[in-house]
Design a protein around this motif. Structure first.
Motif, mmCIF file in Angstrom:
data_model
loop_
_atom_site.group_PDB
_atom_site.id
_atom_site.type_symbol
_atom_site.label_atom_id
_atom_site.label_comp_id
_atom_site.label_asym_id
_atom_site.label_seq_id
_atom_site.Cartn_x
_atom_site.Cartn_y
_atom_site.Cartn_z
ATOM 1 N N ASP A 279 0.868 -1.171 0.000
ATOM 2 C CA ASP A 279 0.000 0.000 0.000
ATOM 3 C C ASP A 279 0.909 1.226 0.000
ATOM 4 N N LYS A 280 0.881 1.991 -1.068
ATOM 5 C CA LYS A 280 1.844 3.086 -1.232
ATOM 6 C C LYS A 280 1.188 4.459 -1.123
ATOM 7 N N TYR A 281 1.863 5.334 -0.363
ATOM 8 C CA TYR A 281 1.418 6.710 -0.169
ATOM 9 C C TYR A 281 2.548 7.655 -0.590
ATOM 10 N N TYR A 282 2.211 8.741 -1.276
ATOM 11 C CA TYR A 282 3.245 9.582 -1.872
ATOM 12 C C TYR A 282 2.687 10.972 -2.184
ATOM 13 N N ALA A 283 3.589 11.847 -2.666
ATOM 14 C CA ALA A 283 3.218 13.211 -3.069
ATOM 15 C C ALA A 283 2.515 13.970 -1.939
#
Length: 212
Positions: free
Chosen positions: A132-136
């Motif tokens: 599960d990726k979180y970014y920006a």
């Protein structure tokens, strides 16, 4: 059942509050998944200090590809926004809608939201696996300098539900539904110690701006 149909609850109260607090708003959707502990897998990650355990199993990889702000207050708000997400996922894998972890990092609507997400997974008999990726991430101080709005993108294309009884993983294909935009209104600790708390959680589904 596809992973993107797992979350059954939609929160509808955040847009007006965000408009009042920070001049923004939008459609609010349910958080569709589980969170991981850091930018690399960890089965025993904690928040440090006196914070609660927010660890998740090794088969659930939570990735936070964020740049730490130079401002200490903003950096702390971003760190505890991450911890709110971690705590929500911790509640899912623990199958506990009253898990103290998310309650430590949230209050008000954001706490109700986290609880509703956990309840949906428990009712469905699912836990979470994958990446599960979180970014920006974007951190914006509010008028008065106390509250902070933390927003970021999510890519859940490789994040899946898993049936607890059978161990079957509910694979799905990447699509626009894999991308979400989060906005968390963070309030500072009431004293010299403690965590920043998410008081409002808004999640916009099918976020084209996050698809890149």
């Amino acid at each position: 059942m596809a992973r993107r149909t797992l979350i059954l609850t939609t929160m509808t109260t955040t847009a007006a509050l965000l408009l009042t607090a920070c001049g923004g708003g939008g459609k609010t959707d349910g958080i569709k998944g589980a969170d991981k502990g850091s930018s690399s897998p960890s089965a025993s990650a904690t928040t440090g200090g006196s914070g609660p355990d927010v660890s998740v199993p090794k088969d659930l990889n939570l990735v936070f590809d964020f740049t730490k702000p130079s401002n200490a207050q903003q950096a702390a708000a971003l760190a505890d926004a991450e911890n709110y997400i971690r705590a929500l996922k911790h509640g899912i894998v623990k199958q506990d809608p009253n898990d103290p972890a998310y309650q430590y990092y949230s209050g008000g609507q954001a706490a109700q939201y986290a609880k509703s997400q956990i309840q949906a997974w428990v009712k469905g008999g699912w836990t979470a696996t994958g990446t599960d990726k979180y970014y920006a991430a974007n951190v914006t101080p509010m008028t008065g300098g106390k509250r902070v709005l933390v927003s970021f993108c999510r890519n859940q294309a490789k994040f899946y539900g898993k049936e607890i009884k059978t161990g079957k993983i509910l694979y799905t294909k990447e699509s626009l539904s894999s991308y979400e935009k989060f906005s968390l209104l963070m309030f500072p600790p009431s004293g010299s110690a403690g965590a920043w708390k998410a008081q409002v959680a808004e999640v916009v589904g099918k976020a084209k701006e996050c698809q890149s």
